[in-house]
Structures are given as structure tokens and as C-alpha cells.
Design a protein around this motif. Structure first.
Motif, short mmCIF file in Angstrom:
data_model
loop_
_atom_site.label_atom_id
_atom_site.label_comp_id
_atom_site.label_asym_id
_atom_site.label_seq_id
_atom_site.Cartn_x
_atom_site.Cartn_y
_atom_site.Cartn_z
N LEU A 6 -0.75 10.32 -18.89
CA LEU A 6 -1.33 9.33 -17.99
C LEU A 6 -1.93 8.18 -18.81
O LEU A 6 -1.89 7.03 -18.41
CB LEU A 6 -2.41 10.00 -17.14
N ALA A 7 -2.44 8.53 -20.01
CA ALA A 7 -3.14 7.55 -20.82
C ALA A 7 -2.25 6.37 -21.18
O ALA A 7 -2.69 5.22 -21.15
CB ALA A 7 -3.65 8.21 -22.10
N PHE B 76 0.84 -1.20 0.00
CA PHE B 76 0.00 0.00 0.00
C PHE B 76 0.87 1.25 0.00
O PHE B 76 0.62 2.21 -0.73
CB PHE B 76 -0.89 -0.07 1.26
N THR B 77 1.93 1.24 0.80
CA THR B 77 2.80 2.40 0.91
C THR B 77 3.59 2.64 -0.37
O THR B 77 3.72 3.77 -0.84
CB THR B 77 3.80 2.20 2.07
N ILE B 78 4.11 1.57 -0.92
CA ILE B 78 5.02 1.72 -2.05
C ILE B 78 4.30 1.97 -3.36
O ILE B 78 4.84 2.63 -4.26
CB ILE B 78 5.93 0.46 -2.15
N PHE B 79 3.06 1.48 -3.47
CA PHE B 79 2.33 1.55 -4.72
C PHE B 79 2.41 2.93 -5.39
O PHE B 79 2.92 3.04 -6.52
CB PHE B 79 0.88 1.10 -4.46
N PRO B 80 1.95 4.01 -4.73
CA PRO B 80 2.01 5.31 -5.42
C PRO B 80 3.44 5.77 -5.69
O PRO B 80 3.70 6.41 -6.71
CB PRO B 80 1.32 6.27 -4.46
N ILE B 81 4.35 5.41 -4.81
CA ILE B 81 5.74 5.83 -5.01
C ILE B 81 6.29 5.16 -6.26
O ILE B 81 6.93 5.79 -7.11
CB ILE B 81 6.59 5.47 -3.77
N PHE C 288 1.29 -0.16 -16.06
CA PHE C 288 1.72 -0.49 -14.72
C PHE C 288 3.16 -1.01 -14.73
O PHE C 288 3.95 -0.67 -13.86
CB PHE C 288 0.77 -1.51 -14.10
N TRP D 299 1.05 14.36 -17.07
CA TRP D 299 1.30 13.43 -15.98
C TRP D 299 2.78 13.09 -15.80
O TRP D 299 3.30 13.13 -14.68
CB TRP D 299 0.48 12.17 -16.21
N VAL E 115 4.48 4.06 -8.78
CA VAL E 115 3.80 4.62 -9.95
C VAL E 115 4.46 5.93 -10.38
O VAL E 115 4.69 6.18 -11.56
CB VAL E 115 2.30 4.82 -9.67
N VAL E 116 4.79 6.77 -9.40
CA VAL E 116 5.40 8.06 -9.73
C VAL E 116 6.77 7.89 -10.38
O VAL E 116 7.10 8.53 -11.37
CB VAL E 116 5.52 8.92 -8.46
#
Lengths: 511, 285
Positions: B42-43, B23-28, B47, B249, B30-31
Motif C-alpha cells: 500500500l505504501a 465516487f463509484t469508480i474511485f475505489p474500483i 494514485f 495490499w 484504485v483496486v
């Protein structure tokens, strides 16, 4: 003693005098700049700061104030004054259309009453100067008499004084016409000129001609009414900042003014169905959100603290990863999550191969806010809980285990109650913080989706502070008075919670 | 029996930790992935990483429509100025509250405690109208200027900073002051030569917390800084992706990383001190 000596005596005195001289010079310069630009209250504030600073720093007796003053000035000017001003503004009808003072609004209304006279009198118009003042050389198009129109009235000219070329008046004695360049520069000033004709009408320039405007609005000072002499309609001060038609109270003369209306903004919030519905909705969600999010963050953080408090392999590694959300600037994390929840392109729908429109469904939008805020906030509660866990004396645990208590029992009956006691001030202040958590709502959902509550401004995920922001600075209508009333209500709620919390923790008595 | 429960609880513990780590790493993740994805929108972000390029980073520093370096500088300047001034000024007041006895001290501290719970943006409508007025007289510190925003931040930081610092100063033993006074030191000398060096670590932490808080501030900054060249990173990046979410994005992700990495490093290396400051009452999240 020698080390101390360097900072006393003459050098210190000189430093102080130089510093004060600079500060005083700056303040005096600001004072006169403000005075010349009609700063009003601002001028007074600068004067007060100047006087107080000089008294405090040149009097030998005000030692504590010498330390307190800079902080005190900042705190009063930029926190206390805005709060007081918020309370004051909340008592006024201050919104789009009612933004100026009453005399200014009156002036603008009366100038709208100026209409071309019945005879449609018009003039040839030439702008120029007499004795340096802007004047008009006017020639009546009907009877061809000329005159000089000034701010103080109209002076007829003898035909001999007028210079005519090709049947058009081009000059007069004592009158200097403006050059085309000058006229172009003064364009807006010239078109705003209104020369009284001495009979209650005005001569108003319209390019190279001018027309006679007569006042069609009749102001009756005694009755406080404005009568439109053309239509015969009567407008009366409606007490809330507008002249309203006596026959149809919705027909208003524009603009209105900021009118004092005591508690009207507050009563609107609770009685006017258009405002009340959204306001109550927003209020309920604000409270639910603040509660739920604190409980979620605290539960996860506490559980993590308990788990990581055991002897686990890689504990330090886990720890440094799990506090990352706290270290990353939160506005960025929120914007990043916003992109990830995007319906079409977001990583979340991409990962699960779904097409969920997270931000268009009120419940899902609320869920995303809670999820993202959990991500942002659980590390904080992990950190404080783990600190608190370690602060609980080991003897308690030993004594309990000697008495035969199991680890889970010790946790439940001894550690948790103690922990809650230690952390409750932080839980309360976190509640207060999230009650006003502007960023999470505004940057993630923008308060939307908006079509649920049918309010003009409020969306399904708006909390009070974002609602205030939209009320004050929204694109459709800006209602600063109402926004301030909501702010005052938030002050009241947050203030009460904090007072209660402070009373509980007995901090106030320890001071 | 005992071993099986402890095994079970160890498995559960690890499961819980790993769920949180994902959960913590997911957005990191992605960025980081998006910032190196050359398509930039973004389109087309997928992943799993497909290709690698520095294009998004280059765009941030070359596209004149996106003055990213200016935003970064503005944020740096205003956050540093607020951190330094608010701590320096706050320290004086905190010293007076902690070490001196004067009329109104108790009332002053109680009001301070109450004032510091209100974030200054609560009065945003009043602040806006006030600073609009200031702008007509002093454009440099009125609406739209970084100077005006700094003044508002300084005012808002006073309550919390004075309160936090006073708490710390109370823990510095009085004997030190008394010894210096016997040696003939004035109050100012005690302040500069005894208190300031002793309080340096806590002043630094308070300054750091102010810095992070200012860097994160969005409401007042977005209200104040309408000119694209006066924006802070927070306002700039928000308006940047707000305009065309899908399109910008990649550069946005790159910009976020550039701005976040120094803060994350500072935070992780000083976490021991910062966490001490946190539990003293400051909150976030």
C-alpha cells in the motif's frame, strides 16, 4: 397422463424407500455415535428427527408435512433452537472463569485443596499393572515399607514379596511394571492418578516418586461452605457461581461455574456503571447510524432515480456504472475502502495530499462508515426507487399537468408521497438490516477507535452486534451470558420494528 | 425562461451524475491499479499508474502461505451448496404453504414472517456453544467445519426463501394444478411436473441471491473457520490483509478482482431478474 405415469407407482415407491433407508441409516448411526460420546441433548434431537421423519414419510395422511418437514427441521434446529438457547444463556453467569457446571467446578476446587501432608511423607513410586489395572508400587522413604496403591486403597506388602535391587524396590509379586515406552505414552494419565490411602489422603505420583496429599479444604454440606483448614478462611457459595471468602467477597476460589442468575445480565446492562456507559453509547450510535445511513442512501438513490428517469444521453451507460457497487461483494468493497482511508498510505490522503487519521478520531471514523455505506447502498435504493417511479401511473402526472402543475410540483406533491408509501416497507427493513450491519463496522473500523468510552470492549463506532461479538469472543474476557442478554435486546428491538411494520402493511392479515 | 431552467436542470443533473460516477469508480480504479502495481504494498501505491505487472496475481497462486485457490473453492462450494439446497428445500415448504390448507398454516406463516427478520448471526454466542458441543460428537459438522457452517446457513436461509418463493407460487394460477389433478395427478406429481418447471426462473433468482449472500457472509464464517485451509474468501482475504495491511495490499487487490469479476458479470447480465427479487423484500447495503 402417460407423461405423469413415469413418476408414480412402483419406481416412485422404490425411490422413496431407498431414500428413506439411507436417511434412517445415517440417523441411526448418528444416534449411536452421539449416545456413545455422551451427546446429551444432541442425542435427543437426533432421536426426535428420526421418529418424526419416519412417521411423516410413511404415514399416508401427512401430505403437507411431507413438503414442510425438511425446511421445518432446518429452521427449528438452526434458528429457533439457537434463539431459545440465547435466551436461556442470557439468564446465566456464563463467562471466562465461569464456564463449567457446578459439580465439575466443585471437583476442581476440592482437588486444589489437596496439599502435601504436614510430615511431607514421600514414596518411591513405580507404575505398573495388577490384573490389567494401573496401580502404583509405593515404598515409604522414611520407614521403607512397601505397598500396592490402587483406586480402591492401599495394600501393604510383606518384605518377602518385594524385589529389591541396589536398595531400590523394582518389583513385587503379581505386579507388572510398565515398560518405559508404555509409561511415556500414558504420561498424562499417570500424573493425574490419585490413589486414596484409606485415611482421607491421596497418594499422587510425581515422576518416580510420590507424595501424600491431604485434603486441606473442608466442605460443610449443611452450611454450604468450604473451609481452608490451613488459613482458617471460610468460603461460601455467593449465589452467582463462585465460592467467595466470607470476609472478602472479592476473593474467589477458582474455577467458578455457570450459575443461574435470572436477570442479572440485564440489570448489569442498565445499572452497573462499567457496563452501562459503553452499552448506552453503543446503543445510541447504533440507532443514529441505522437512521442516518438509510436516509443518506435513500436520498441519493432517489435523486439519482429521478435524474435518470429523464431523457438523458448515455442513460444506460450511467446506469450500468452506477449499480456496480451493488454487484461487487460488499465485504471486499469495505476492505478496499479501509485501505483507501489508511492514514499513511491510503489513496484518499494521497489524492488530496492530506494526513488525516481517519480511523483514530471517533467522528471521522463514524464519517468513514457512513461514506462507505453510502457507496455500498445507494445503488439498491436507486434500483428500487426507479422501479417504484415507473410503477406510478402516468395518468396521475398527465392529470396534474393538465391542471397546470409544474414538473417540480408534480414530483413534490404527487410522486414523492406515493413513492414513500410504496417504499416504506423496504426503508424499514433496510433500517433493521443496518441496525445489525456487522460487516461495515467490523471490517472497516473494527469498532474502533477504542479509547473514547473507557469500556473494556466497546469502541466509538461499535454497533450492538459488533459489541455482542466482542463481548462474547473478545480477547481479554469472554462473557457469553452478557452477550446473549444484548442479543435478546436486539431480538426485541428488531422484532418490535418488524411487527410494527408488518401491522402497518397489513401483510399479516392477507395470509 | 422555460428553456433556461431546463438547461440549468440538465447541467445540474449531469453534474450530480458525474460526481456520483467519480465516487463509484474511485475505489474500483484504485483496486485495479493496485492489483497490477508490482511493488505490491500500500505504501508505494500511487494514485497514477506507474508500472504494470502480473506479480500480485502470480503470488496468489504460488505462495503456499496464502491458499487463495482453496479459499475461492471453499466459498464456491459452500455458496453453491447453500443456494441449491436452501432453494430446493425451501421450495417444498413454500409449495405446501401456498397450495395446501392444513391446521396451523396461518400461524406457521406468521411465525415464519417474524423469524425471517432475524439474521441467524444474532444468536452467534449460542450457535458457537452449540456447535462446539456438536464438534465433540461429530467433528465433520461441528465447529470449524464447512459442513457445520452450511447447516447454519441453510437454517438461516429457510425463512427468507420460503417467504419469497411462497409469494411467487401464489401468482401461478391454480387452474393448472386443478387440470393436472383431474387427469389423476397426485400432489407430488403436481409439484414435480407442474410447479417445478413453472417456478424454475424464480428458483434460479432465489438461488442466485442466496449464493451472493453466502459469498458475502463474514461473521459466522470468521467465527467458525479458524483453520487457514477451511476459510472462505471473505475470511481469508480479511485475515490476509488484517495481518499486514501495507504489505499485502497488491495481492489482496488482485484476489478481490478475481473473486469479484465473475459475480459482477453474473449480476449485470441477470440484473433484470435479480432486481425483481430484490423489491420482493431482500435487502443489502
Amino acid at each position: 397422463m402417460h407423461r405423469l405415469a413415469g413418476f408414480t407407482g412402483l419406481p416412485a415407491q422404490i425411490a422413496k424407500i431407498i431414500f428413506m433407508a439411507i436417511a434412517d441409516a445415517a440417523l441411526v448411526a448418528m444416534f449411536f455415535a452421539s449416545l456413545s460420546k455422551h451427546g446429551g441433548l444432541l442425542t435427543i434431537v437426533i432421536a426426535i428427527i428420526f421418529i418424526v421423519t419416519n412417521i411423516v414419510y410413511f404415514s399416508p395422511r401427512t401430505v403437507p408435512l411431507k413438503f414442510l418437514l425438511p425446511g421445518l427441521i432446518l429452521l427449528i434446529t438452526f434458528v429457533v433452537v439457537p434463539v431459545a438457547y440465547t435466551i436461556q444463556m442470557s439468564a446465566f453467569n456464563y463467562r471466562t472463569g465461569n464456564e463449567i457446571s457446578q459439580p465439575e467446578a466443585f471437583k476442581q476446587i476440592m482437588s486444589q485443596g489437596l496439599q502435601p501432608d504436614a510430615a511431607n511423607t514421600s514414596f518411591d513410586f513405580l507404575v505398573g499393572r495388577v490384573d490389567g489395572k494401573l496401580v502404583g508400587l509405593i515404598t515409604n522413604q522414611a520407614d521403607h515399607t512397601s505397598a500396592i496403591a490402587t483406586e480402591s486403597g492401599v495394600t501393604p506388602l510383606a518384605p518377602a514379596d518385594v524385589k529389591i535391587i541396589d536398595g531400590r524396590v523394582v518389583g513385587a509379586s503379581g505386579f507388572t511394571a510398565l515398560t518405559p515406552d508404555e509409561a511415556a505414552n500414558l504420561d498424562s494419565t499417570i500424573s493425574n492418578l490419585k490413589f486414596p490411602d484409606g485415611h482421607g489422603a491421596y497418594i499422587s505420583p510425581q515422576g518416580d516418586s510420590a507424595i501424600l496429599l491431604t485434603q486441606t479444604y473442608l466442605y460443610d454440606k449443611k452450611k454450604g461452605t468450604i473451609t481452608d483448614t490451613l488459613s482458617g478462611e471460610v468460603f461460601k457459595d455467593n449465589g452467582v457461581g463462585n465460592f467467595a471468602n466470607t470476609k472478602d467477597s472479592h476473593q474467589l476460589l477458582q474455577p467458578g461455574w455457570k450459575a443461574f442468575n435470572t436477570f442479572a445480565n440485564y440489570t448489569h446492562l442498565f445499572t452497573d456503571p462499567v457496563v452501562r456507559g459503553p452499552f448506552i453509547g453503543v446503543f445510541v450510535w447504533t440507532t443514529i447510524f441505522a437512521f442516518t445511513t438509510v436516509i443518506m442512501m435513500f436520498s441519493v438513490g432517489l435523486l439519482l432515480a429521478i435524474v435518470l428517469n429523464q431523457k438523458l444521453r448515455f442513460r444506460r451507460f450511467y446506469r450500468s456504472i452506477l449499480i456496480l457497487p451493488y454487484a461487487i461483494p460488499s465485504f471486499m468493497s469495505i476492505l478496499i475502502w479501509g485501505g483507501m482511508f489508511n492514514r499513511q498510505y491510503g489513496a484518499i490522503n494521497g489524492l488530496f495530499h492530506t494526513h488525516i487519521d481517519w480511523f483514530n478520531n471517533p467522528w471521522l471514523a463514524k464519517a468513514t462508515i457512513l461514506i462507505v455505506n453510502l457507496w455500498l447502498g445507494f445503488p439498491y435504493f436507486y434500483l428500487v426507487s426507479s422501479g417504484a417511479l415507473q410503477a406510478i401511473p402516468a395518468e396521475l402526472e398527465e392529470a396534474a399537468s393538465i391542471d397546470g402543475a409544474k414538473t417540480s410540483t408534480i414530483l413534490r406533491l404527487i410522486k414523492l408521497p406515493l413513492l414513500l408509501q410504496i417504499l416504506s416497507p423496504l426503508l424499514i427493513s433496510s433500517f433493521a438490516f443496518n441496525f445489525n450491519n456487522f460487516n461495515i463496522v467490523y471490517l472497516l473500523t473494527g469498532g474502533g477507535p477504542t479509547d473514547v468510552l473507557h469500556g473494556k470492549t466497546a469502541g466509538a463506532t461499535d454497533i450492538l452486534i459488533t459489541y455482542t461479538y466482542k463481548t462474547a469472543f473478545g480477547s481479554a474476557e469472554q462473557n457469553l451470558g452478557l452477550a446473549c442478554a444484548i442479543s435478546v435486546i436486539i431480538f426485541f428491538i428488531i422484532g418490535s420494528i418488524s411487527m410494527w411494520s408488518l401491522k402497518r402493511s397489513k401483510v399479516l392479515e392477507q395470509i | 425562461m422555460q428553456t433556461s431552467t431546463s438547461k440549468k436542470s440538465a447541467v445540474l443533473s449531469h453534474a450530480f451524475i458525474w460526481v456520483l460516477i467519480v465516487f463509484t469508480i474511485f475505489p474500483i480504479y484504485v483496486v485495479i491499479e493496485s492489483s497490477f502495481n508490482p511493488t505490491g504494498s500500500l505504501a508505494s501505491s500511487s494514485f497514477w499508474p506507474s508500472s504494470f505487472s502480473w506479480k500480485n496475481y502470480k503470488m496468489l497462486f504460488t505462495d503456499p502461505a496464502v491458499p487463495f485457490t482453496t479459499w475461492l473453492m471453499n466459498s464456491g462450494i459452500i455458496a453453491t451448496a447453500n443456494a441449491l439446497f436452501s432453494v430446493f428445500i425451501g421450495a417444498g415448504s413454500a409449495f405446501a404453504f401456498s397450495r395446501m390448507r392444513f391446521k396451523g398454516r396461518k400461524l406457521g406463516l406468521q411465525s415464519l414472517l417474524l423469524v425471517q427478520v432475524f439474521p441467524s448471526f444474532l444468536a452467534l454466542a449460542a450457535i458457537y456453544v452449540m456447535m462446539e458441543k456438536v464438534y465433540t460428537v461429530f467433528p465433520a459438522i461441528g465447529l470449524g467445519s464447512l459442513g457445520g457452517l452450511l447447516l447454519i446457513y441453510l437454517g438461516g436461509a429457510m425463512g427468507v426463501n420460503i417467504w419469497l418463493l411462497r409469494g411467487y407460487i401464489d401468482t401461478i394460477p391454480l387452474e393448472l394444478d386443478e387440470a393436472a389433478r383431474i387427469d389423476g395427478a397426485s400432489t407430488f406429481q403436481v409439484y414435480w411436473l407442474i410447479f417445478f418447471p413453472l417456478a424454475a426462473p424464480v428458483l434460479a433468482v432465489t438461488a442466485l441471491l442466496s449464493f451472493i449472500g453466502t459469498f458475502n457472509e463474514f461473521v459466522l464464517a470468521s467465527l467458525f473457520l479458524t483453520d487457514v485451509h477451511h476459510r472462505t474468501v471473505a475470511v481469508g482475504l480479511q485475515s490476509f490483509i488484517g495481518a499486514q495491511f501495507g504489505q499485502n495490499w497488491g495481492p489482496f487487490a488482485a484476489g478481490s478482482l478475481i473473486a469479484a469479476v465473475p459475480l459482477v458479470i453474473i449480476f449485470l447480465s441477470l440484473q433484470r431478474f435479480i432486481i425483481g427479487g430484490l423489491t420482493a423484500g431482500a435487502t443489502k447495503g
